[in-house]
Design a protein around this motif. Structure first.
Motif, short mmCIF file in Angstrom:
data_model
loop_
_atom_site.label_atom_id
_atom_site.label_comp_id
_atom_site.label_asym_id
_atom_site.label_seq_id
_atom_site.Cartn_x
_atom_site.Cartn_y
_atom_site.Cartn_z
N VAL A 33 33.04 44.75 17.66
CA VAL A 33 34.39 45.29 17.56
C VAL A 33 34.71 45.59 16.10
O VAL A 33 34.14 44.98 15.19
CB VAL A 33 35.44 44.30 18.13
CG1 VAL A 33 35.16 44.02 19.60
CG2 VAL A 33 35.47 42.99 17.34
N ASP A 34 35.59 46.55 15.89
CA ASP A 34 35.97 46.89 14.52
C ASP A 34 37.05 45.96 14.01
O ASP A 34 37.38 44.95 14.66
CB ASP A 34 36.40 48.37 14.43
CG ASP A 34 37.67 48.66 15.24
OD1 ASP A 34 38.40 47.72 15.61
OD2 ASP A 34 37.94 49.86 15.48
N MET A 35 37.62 46.27 12.87
CA MET A 35 38.59 45.40 12.24
C MET A 35 39.89 45.27 13.04
O MET A 35 40.65 44.32 12.85
CB MET A 35 38.92 45.91 10.83
CG MET A 35 37.74 45.84 9.87
SD MET A 35 37.26 44.12 9.58
CE MET A 35 38.70 43.51 8.73
N ASN A 36 40.13 46.20 13.96
CA ASN A 36 41.31 46.14 14.80
C ASN A 36 41.03 45.51 16.15
O ASN A 36 41.92 45.47 17.02
CB ASN A 36 41.89 47.55 15.00
CG ASN A 36 42.38 48.15 13.70
OD1 ASN A 36 43.05 47.49 12.91
ND2 ASN A 36 42.04 49.41 13.46
N GLY A 37 39.80 45.04 16.33
CA GLY A 37 39.44 44.42 17.60
C GLY A 37 38.99 45.40 18.66
O GLY A 37 38.72 45.02 19.80
N ARG A 70 40.72 40.66 17.04
CA ARG A 70 41.01 40.88 15.62
C ARG A 70 41.26 39.56 14.91
O ARG A 70 40.67 39.29 13.85
CB ARG A 70 42.21 41.79 15.46
CG ARG A 70 42.65 41.99 14.00
CD ARG A 70 43.81 42.97 13.91
NE ARG A 70 44.94 42.56 14.69
CZ ARG A 70 45.82 41.62 14.34
NH1 ARG A 70 45.68 40.99 13.18
NH2 ARG A 70 46.85 41.32 15.11
N GLU A 71 42.11 38.74 15.47
CA GLU A 71 42.44 37.46 14.83
C GLU A 71 41.24 36.51 14.83
O GLU A 71 41.03 35.77 13.86
CB GLU A 71 43.63 36.82 15.55
CG GLU A 71 44.93 37.61 15.37
CD GLU A 71 46.11 36.98 16.10
OE1 GLU A 71 45.86 36.06 16.94
OE2 GLU A 71 47.25 37.38 15.85
N CYS A 87 41.12 32.81 24.18
CA CYS A 87 41.84 34.07 24.08
C CYS A 87 43.23 33.94 24.70
O CYS A 87 43.58 32.89 25.24
CB CYS A 87 41.04 35.19 24.76
SG CYS A 87 41.04 35.08 26.57
N HIS A 88 43.99 35.00 24.65
CA HIS A 88 45.37 34.95 25.14
C HIS A 88 45.43 34.64 26.63
O HIS A 88 46.43 34.08 27.12
CB HIS A 88 46.05 36.30 24.88
CG HIS A 88 45.53 37.41 25.74
ND1 HIS A 88 46.15 37.78 26.92
CD2 HIS A 88 44.44 38.22 25.63
CE1 HIS A 88 45.47 38.78 27.47
NE2 HIS A 88 44.43 39.07 26.71
N TRP A 94 33.87 33.42 21.49
CA TRP A 94 33.43 33.10 20.13
C TRP A 94 33.06 34.39 19.43
O TRP A 94 32.72 35.39 20.07
CB TRP A 94 32.28 32.10 20.11
CG TRP A 94 31.11 32.38 20.99
CD1 TRP A 94 29.93 32.98 20.66
CD2 TRP A 94 31.00 32.05 22.39
NE1 TRP A 94 29.10 33.05 21.74
CE2 TRP A 94 29.73 32.48 22.82
CE3 TRP A 94 31.84 31.42 23.31
CZ2 TRP A 94 29.28 32.32 24.13
CZ3 TRP A 94 31.40 31.26 24.61
CH2 TRP A 94 30.13 31.70 25.01
N VAL A 95 33.16 34.36 18.13
CA VAL A 95 32.99 35.58 17.35
C VAL A 95 32.28 35.25 16.04
O VAL A 95 32.44 34.17 15.48
CB VAL A 95 34.37 36.23 17.08
CG1 VAL A 95 35.29 35.28 16.33
CG2 VAL A 95 34.23 37.53 16.30
#
Length: 230
Positions: A33-37, A70-71, A87-88, A94-95
């Protein structure tokens, strides 16, 4: 490095191969994923769970998923290690961060699993976390029953392996960047040499022109001597 995207500095086929190997080894899906998720590349195998696809099918749910990715990526980058979180919607994820020259440009995510049996209490928690999303409850429950249940040690092992994959991607990206910089340096130096040679040729042409104009006029001298004799 500002504004650099991963697919600009590394072959997409390599990234897909790394994700595929990870998924085949662990039985779990993964995606970059990019910086925005926002997902950039997904694993060719081990696609996202039906539960997550239902959540993402709504605009509200999709935005919450992007925020979670993202977070999570930001936290992993801050820690400098894989980050395991919920997650929500209540699933375990995991990332691992991908950083180039100290800049966080992407992340690799994995998970969409449970670490406990989906009993009534666990379902009630998932339900409460997603109650504001316009998703059919029965369909969501059926999808939740398909979620993998992964033990804590296996989650940690998969997170460590994901971090190793991220490091391999970073190493390959750094090598590509180094090669690009060397090529750019050589091209810049070549341009300088061509410019210097052009300036030298122009200077020589000017000097030759001046020499030709200032040369002693022997022909004129012979004409003058001839006129004096007569």
């Amino acid at each position: 490095m500002a504004g650099v995207h991963l697919n600009e500095i590394i072959d997409r086929g390599f990234l897909e191969r790394m994700l595929r190997s990870f998924s085949l080894a662990t039985g779990l899906g993964a995606e970059i994923v990019d910086m925005n998720g926002v997902p950039v590349i997904q694993s060719p195998v081990g696609n996202s769970s039906r539960f997550c696809r239902l959540i993402r099918s709504t605009e509200e749910g999709n935005q919450l998923c992007l925020t979670s990715f993202r977070e999570g990526g930001e936290q992993a980058n801050m820690l400098g290690e894989p980050y395991i979180f919920r997650c929500h919607a209540g699933l375990i994820e995991w990332v691992a961060p991908i950083t180039i020259d100290g800049n966080h440009i992407a992340s690799i995510t994995c998970g969409q699993v449970l670490m406990w049996k989906l009993d009534e209490i666990a379902w009630e928690e998932l339900l409460s976390r997603t109650e504001n999303l316009p998703v059919d409850r029965e369909a969501l429950l059926d999808a939740a029953k398909e979620l993998q249940i992964v033990s804590g040690p296996r989650v940690q092992a998969a997170a460590d392996l994901l971090f190793a994959v991220a490091n391999q991607v970073m190493q390959s990206s750094s090598t590509t960047l180094k090669q690009r910089r060397e090529l750019h340096h050589h091209q810049a130096r070549l341009a300088e040499v061509i410019h210097e040679r052009k300036q030298l040729e122009e200077t020589l042409e000017k000097l030759q022109g001046r020499t030709s104009q200032s040369a002693y006029p022997f022909e004129k001298e012979r004409e003058l001597l001839g006129a004096v004799r007569f």
